[in-house]
Structures are given as structure tokens and as C-alpha cells.
Design a protein around this motif. Structure first.
Motif, short mmCIF file in Angstrom:
data_model
loop_
_atom_site.label_atom_id
_atom_site.label_comp_id
_atom_site.label_asym_id
_atom_site.label_seq_id
_atom_site.Cartn_x
_atom_site.Cartn_y
_atom_site.Cartn_z
N GLN B 165 0.86 -1.18 0.00
CA GLN B 165 0.00 0.00 0.00
C GLN B 165 0.90 1.23 0.00
O GLN B 165 1.95 1.23 0.62
N LEU B 166 0.48 2.24 -0.73
CA LEU B 166 1.28 3.46 -0.81
C LEU B 166 0.41 4.63 -0.40
O LEU B 166 -0.68 4.80 -0.94
N ARG B 167 0.92 5.40 0.56
CA ARG B 167 0.14 6.55 1.01
C ARG B 167 0.98 7.81 0.84
O ARG B 167 2.18 7.80 1.14
N ILE B 168 0.35 8.84 0.35
CA ILE B 168 0.99 10.15 0.35
C ILE B 168 -0.01 11.12 0.96
O ILE B 168 -1.17 11.16 0.52
N SER B 169 0.47 11.86 1.95
CA SER B 169 -0.41 12.76 2.67
C SER B 169 -1.64 11.98 3.15
O SER B 169 -1.49 11.00 3.88
N GLU B 188 10.44 4.05 -10.50
CA GLU B 188 9.17 4.78 -10.59
C GLU B 188 9.08 5.76 -9.44
O GLU B 188 9.71 5.60 -8.41
N ARG B 189 8.23 6.76 -9.67
CA ARG B 189 8.06 7.79 -8.66
C ARG B 189 6.56 8.04 -8.51
O ARG B 189 5.85 8.18 -9.50
N GLN B 193 -1.07 14.36 -7.87
CA GLN B 193 -1.40 15.35 -8.89
C GLN B 193 -2.92 15.41 -9.02
O GLN B 193 -3.56 14.36 -9.10
N ASP B 194 -3.46 16.57 -9.03
CA ASP B 194 -4.90 16.77 -9.10
C ASP B 194 -5.63 15.92 -8.06
O ASP B 194 -6.65 15.30 -8.36
N GLY B 195 -5.08 15.88 -6.88
CA GLY B 195 -5.75 15.17 -5.79
C GLY B 195 -5.70 13.67 -5.90
O GLY B 195 -6.44 12.97 -5.21
N GLN B 196 -4.84 13.15 -6.78
CA GLN B 196 -4.76 11.70 -6.95
C GLN B 196 -3.32 11.25 -6.91
O GLN B 196 -2.42 12.00 -7.32
N ILE B 197 -3.09 10.02 -6.47
CA ILE B 197 -1.72 9.51 -6.51
C ILE B 197 -1.39 9.04 -7.92
O ILE B 197 -2.10 8.22 -8.50
N MET B 198 -0.34 9.61 -8.48
CA MET B 198 0.09 9.25 -9.84
C MET B 198 1.43 8.54 -9.74
O MET B 198 2.23 8.84 -8.85
N VAL B 199 1.68 7.63 -10.67
CA VAL B 199 2.98 6.97 -10.72
C VAL B 199 3.56 7.17 -12.10
O VAL B 199 2.87 6.98 -13.10
N GLU B 200 4.82 7.61 -12.15
CA GLU B 200 5.43 7.76 -13.47
C GLU B 200 6.79 7.09 -13.48
O GLU B 200 7.45 6.95 -12.46
N ASN B 201 7.17 6.65 -14.67
CA ASN B 201 8.50 6.09 -14.82
C ASN B 201 9.53 7.17 -14.57
O ASN B 201 9.27 8.34 -14.82
N PHE B 202 10.64 6.77 -14.16
CA PHE B 202 11.60 7.73 -13.70
C PHE B 202 12.99 7.27 -14.08
O PHE B 202 13.38 6.15 -13.82
N GLU B 203 13.71 8.13 -14.74
CA GLU B 203 15.04 7.73 -15.17
C GLU B 203 16.06 8.32 -14.23
O GLU B 203 16.03 9.50 -13.92
N ILE B 204 16.98 7.48 -13.76
CA ILE B 204 18.03 8.05 -12.91
C ILE B 204 19.38 7.70 -13.46
O ILE B 204 19.52 6.83 -14.30
#
Lengths: 264, 204
Positions: B165-169, B188-189, B193-204
Motif C-alpha cells: 500500500q502506498l500513502r501520500i499525505s 518509478e516515482r 497530482q490533481d488530488g490523486q496519486i500518480m505513478v510515473e517512470n523515472f530515469e536516474i
């Protein structure tokens, strides 16, 4: 003699700790080491039954701790190997009857007489577990290829590390080659990836274990090619010998045959 | 004034970045302050110092290394000159950042008011609660809660994001039921965004 002590533990119940202790202990004794098994599951003792020594118990671990008898009086000599002993748990008491420091000094005393002291831990993470690991030099964790058992094993590894028992190793018990190959069971790679510890042995699922436990005859006594051989290999690895892991596929003669035919 | 030192998440670990426009004395003092206030920041980990845009004299580099040695139990101090990508995550220098250099196993819980950086995995059954960001150089399979104090700016970043489970705020998300490809690492990060948890690919 300065022996080594090891605890066999798991967190989850019913994964095969007691069977593992009985078989590894017997296998070590068959290799001519002097071995003592300790049943730390006070109140729910089983190891004596699996070893077939139930009817020889006079004194138990609580009697030793409470000075009702000397340590040697409580040790039961195995009926098959004269260099194998069992220190049984008390059945009429509970885990609070022994304290970790008492357990520690008890194991220290036994290590002077024995090559190996193998401690059978109860399930759970409470006092019984703390007692069981108190005197151990190293730990072997038994798990089965089930998500819940692996989760508990992970928890136990964390607790062991916090107690200073570094680098525990894992035994994967009751693995079913057919189910793994169908993808219906967690495979060894998955389990090791989560637990991130060394693999000490893989024991295939084998119905003969139930029979041998009921009879009080550890399976290593017989020339058993599956579980028996796996336990013997683990015992050898404990003594420092390098033994290759049994490939799950090679276990059954029939799979071998199938393989040969599938080439033609 | 903005601090002349900052910490960024890069491929190999946490990189100390020195502001090329700041005078050397300010850099030195800022680093010394951080070493005293966050002594355990690099305990058991490698410290990378990025000097890509800076020009230092040899004895200045020496001074930096000597100060950096003040981090308790720091493993190696390594200079890199890889150019840090613009969108790299910056570890918020304001709140304190805790570095945990091991895998969290089932039943283990970390609760910090600042950011939490973990070099290792978060196994199923483990829990991390942070007031700020959570950054994991490993797999997240347990429960994570970033921005636990209510910050909707907080994010969770991992080499593999497979949390129970992932929680933010105050938002809670569960991963999709079908299992992902278990083998490959896919940074991933997660953020709000817009009141919703978003996941995006993330390059490091």
C-alpha cells in the motif's frame, strides 16, 4: 570439547522445524558426531515423539533449570545412535518456566560435551523463541514455499539480526517440483530474493515424512532418495562440507525417463 | 540564501553537489554544518561528491575530503563528474534526511519526521512513515507513507515500486491486482497530482 550450537526456527508453525531438527541431528550422529537435541517448545513438546523416545522421558529441561536433577540425568540417549541425545521439553509447564540466561548457560554446558547442540524452537516470536535462540551460535530458518511462511521467515531474520545472530541461513522445506514448474508455487529464486540470505538446503515434499514422524523414525535412517538425502546434505553442509544442491528435476526417476524420451 | 550544498539522488547513490557559484568558504562551512548536524547521514554508504561544474584547487579538494571524513562510518569518498540531469530528485535540504543502509524486513518500522532514504529493500510487512519524501535504492514491497504530516508535495521513489500500500499525505493507493514483471527493475516515482496519486517512470 567446544561444540557448536544452532537453533532451527521459523516464526510460522507447521513448516517442519521439528522434523528438520530430528533429521539433521540424526544425520550428524550418523556421521559420528556427538549431538544433543534440545526441545525448547515447552508445553507443546513434539521432538521426543518424532524421535520415538517419548516413553523414556523421566526428567526434562525445566527439571534441569530448577535443579530437580543433574543435566546428565535428563539427557535421553537415542535408541539407534549412542552418540545422539535428547533434552526433552516439559509438557506440563509453559514457556515462562525457563529464562533466556538459563538457556544460555545450559547450552554452554552442553557444548563442552557435544560436537553439535541443535535447538528446536517453538513457533512464534515470544518468550519461547527468545529462549530458543539465547544460546545459539547460529540459526537456520525453515520455510515452505508459501507467501505467509516466507513473510514470517523474513520477520524472524530481522529479529535474529537484532539479537546479534548474524547471517542466518534458510532451508526451504516441502518444495514440490511439479507445482513449481507449473508456476503454482513460489520458486527458490523468489524466496531467496526476498529473504536475501544464504540457502542451506532444499527439501522436496515427500509423503514418507508423515509416516516416519508417526513412527518416530527420522527419514535419514532409511535410504530415502528425496527428503532423506536432502537432510543428509544439509547436515554435511553444517559440518563445512561442500555439497551440491539436489536438482529438483533429478529427484524422480520418472522425470528423468520422460526427459530422455522427449529427446527422441 | 540558498545553501551552497545539496544532495541528489543519482544512479550510484546519494550525490553531494557543490554550488559552482558559491565561494569556497561558504561551501566549506555548509558542509561542516551538515557533518555535525547529520553525522550518520552516510553511515555505511559511499559518498559521491559531484564536482562537474566546479573548479577547485587540489588543497581545496583535500579540505573537502577532510571535512567529509567527519561523516560517521562513511565508506568511500568518490569524486564524480557525471552531469546530473535536471529532473533528478533533489533531497529536500530543509527537513532532516535519514539514511538507512539496510533492508527493512517484515515487522520492522521506520518513522521519521523528515525524508527517509533507504539503500536496500522494504520487504512485505515492513513499514516506512516519513514526514517528507521516501527514496529507496531497492524494491518497495511493504507499506510506505510519505508526507505523513499532511504534505501533498511529498513523493515516493524506488527502483521498483510494488508496495502493499502506498500513502501520500491523506491519499491511499494500492497497486493493480495483476502482478507486474517481477524481474526487471523499473524506477518509478509516485506523487500527488490533481488530488490523486500518480505513478510515473523515472530515469536516474
Amino acid at each position: 570439547m567446544a561444540g557448536k550450537s544452532l537453533v532451527i526456527t521459523s516464526g510460522k508453525g507447521g513448516v517442519g522445524k521439528t522434523t528438520t531438527v530430528a533429521n539433521i541431528g540424526t544425520a550428524l550422529a550418523m556421521m559420528d558426531y556427538k549431538v544433543c537435541l534440545i526441545d525448547a517448545d515447552i508445553g507443546l513438546r513434539n521432538l521426543d515423539v518424532v524421535m520415538g523416545l517419548e516413553n523414556r522421558i523421566v526428567y526434562d529441561i525445566v527439571d534441569v533449570v530448577e535443579d530437580n536433577c543433574r543435566l546428565e540425568q535428563a539427557l535421553i540417549r537415542d535408541k539407534r545412535h549412542k552418540n545422539l541425545f535428547l533434552l526433552p521439553a516439559a509438557q506440563t509447564r509453559d514457556k515462562t518456566a525457563v529464562q533466556p540466561n538459563q538457556m544460555k548457560s545450559l547450552v554452554e554446558d552442553l557444548k563442552k560435551e557435544m560436537d553439535y547442540v541443535v535447538i528446536d524452537s517453538p513457533a512464534g516470536i515470544e518468550q519461547g523463541f527468545k529462549n530458543a535462540i539465547a544460546g545459539a551460535d547460529f540459526a537456520l530458518i525453515v520455510t515452505t514455499p508459501e507467501v505467509s511462511a516466507v513473510r514470517d521467515a523474513d520477520r524472524i531474520i530481522g529479529l535474529l539480526e537484532a539479537e546479534g545472530l548474524k547471517d542466518p541461513e534458510v532451508i526451504i522445506n516441502r518444495i514440490n517440483a511439479e507445482m513449481v514448474s507449473r508456476g503454482d508455487m513460489m520458486n527458490i529464486e523468489d524466496i531467496i530474493e526476498i529473504l536475501a540470505v544464504q540457502l542451506k538446503g532444499i527439501v522436496p515434499e515427500d509423503n514418507i515424512i508423515i509416516v516416519s514422524s508417526n513412527r518416530g523414525e527420522p527419514v535419514v535412517l532409511k535410504d530415502n532418495p528425496k527428503a532423506g538425502q536432502a537432510f543428509k546434505n544439509i547436515a554435511k553442509r553444517i559440518t563445512g562440507e561442500e555439497v551440491n544442491f539436489i536438482s529438483l528435476e533429478d529427484n524422480s526417476f520418472f522425470t528423468k525417463l520422460k526427459k530422455i524420451f522427449s529427446f527422441s | 540564501m540558498k545553501s551552497p550544498i545539496s544532495f541528489k539522488v543519482a544512479k550510484n547513490g546519494i550525490v553531494l553537489k557543490l554550488d559552482p557559484n558559491a565561494e569556497f568558504n561558504r561551501i566549506k562551512n555548509a558542509l561542516r554544518d551538515h557533518v555535525t548536524s547529520a553525522t550518520n547521514f552516510y553511515a555505511g554508504a559511499d559518498l559521491y561528491i559531484n564536482i562537474a561544474d566546479n573548479s577547485f584547487k587540489i588543497d581545496q579538494l583535500n579540505e573537502i575530503v577532510n571535512i567529509a571524513r567527519g561523516y560517521k562510518d562513511v565508506k568511500n569518498i568518490i569524486f564524480t563528474s557525471d552531469v546530473i540531469k535536471k529532473d533528478t530528485i533533489e533531497i529536500n535540504n530543509e527537513g532532516e534526511t535519514y539514511l538507512i543502509n539496510r533492508t527493512l524486513r517484515s515487522g520492522q518500522k521506520v518513522k521519521k519526521s523528515g525524508n527517509v532514504v533507504i539503500i536496500g529493500d522494504i520487504n512485505p510487512g515492513a513499514e516506512v512513515i516519513a514526514g517528507g519524501d521516501i527514496i529507496v535504492f531497492g524494491k518497495i514491497r511493504g507499506v510506505v507513507h510519505a508526507g505523513a504530516g499532511g504534505s501533498t508535495e511529498a513523493s515516493v521513489t524506488a527502483l521498483k515500486l510494488e508496495p502493499t500500500q502506498l500513502r501520500i499525505s491523506k491519499k491511499i493507493a494500492r497497486p493493480p491486482e495483476e502482478s507486474k514483471n517481477r524481474k526487471s527493475l523499473n524506477p518509478e516515482r509516485a506523487f500527488i497530482q490533481d488530488g490523486q496519486i500518480m505513478v510515473e517512470n523515472f530515469e536516474i
